[in-house]
Design an enzyme around this catalytic site. Structure first.
Site, short mmCIF file in Angstrom:
data_model
loop_
_atom_site.label_atom_id
_atom_site.label_comp_id
_atom_site.label_asym_id
_atom_site.label_seq_id
_atom_site.Cartn_x
_atom_site.Cartn_y
_atom_site.Cartn_z
N ASP A 111 -55.14 -19.21 2.35
CA ASP A 111 -55.91 -19.06 1.12
C ASP A 111 -55.76 -17.62 0.64
OD1 ASP A 111 -57.52 -17.51 2.72
OD2 ASP A 111 -59.33 -18.73 2.47
N LYS A 154 -52.99 -26.08 1.10
CA LYS A 154 -54.07 -25.43 1.85
C LYS A 154 -55.13 -26.44 2.29
CE LYS A 154 -57.66 -23.68 0.19
NZ LYS A 154 -58.63 -23.00 -0.67
#
Ligand code: SF4
Length: 118
Positions: free
Chosen positions: A47, A29
């Site tokens: 996320d 991420k």
């Protein structure tokens, strides 16, 4: 991490996902956010907000962020990944929240687009 970037990459943070994720403390991420925000490259950081929203809307049944990212990248236009990512983060953070989402006033529900509330 800074020592590795200095020693192995000439002091320049790499601009590809695979290399970035070899750096200590850099997950998929964070690497994707760096590519999108710093290099304006197409990437789809997933996320907790993006993952929740993608599942509730029925965009993905993925069991982990890699599967969810893959599903989102398949259905969303590559040239708009950064914009969609940001929209999903903000919508998930402030509207389609983990607890007590604002379903009562949600336009997506009203339009029959949310599979979570059907
Ligand atoms: S109806 Fe509720 S769960 Fe569905 S997208 Fe809207 S806020 Fe999220």
């Amino acid at each position: 991490m800074a020592k590795i970037v200095h020693a192995q990459h000439g002091g320049v943070i790499p601009a590809d996902l695979e290399t970035l994720t070899t750096l200590p403390g850099v997950g998929r991420k964070n690497a994707s956010v760096f590519l999108v925000e710093f290099h304006n490259m197409p990437a789809m950081p997933v996320d907790t907000h993006v993952a929740r929203f993608a599942k509730r809307l029925g965009f993905s049944k993925g069991k982990n962020v890699v599967e969810i990212e893959r599903d989102l990248c398949e259905i969303l236009p590559r040239e708009n990944w950064a914009d969609y990512h940001l929209l999903m983060v903000l919508f998930g953070r402030y509207y389609c929240k983990a607890t007590k989402p604002e379903c009562a006033t949600c336009k997506l529900k009203e339009d029959g687009l949310c599979s979570w509330t059907k």
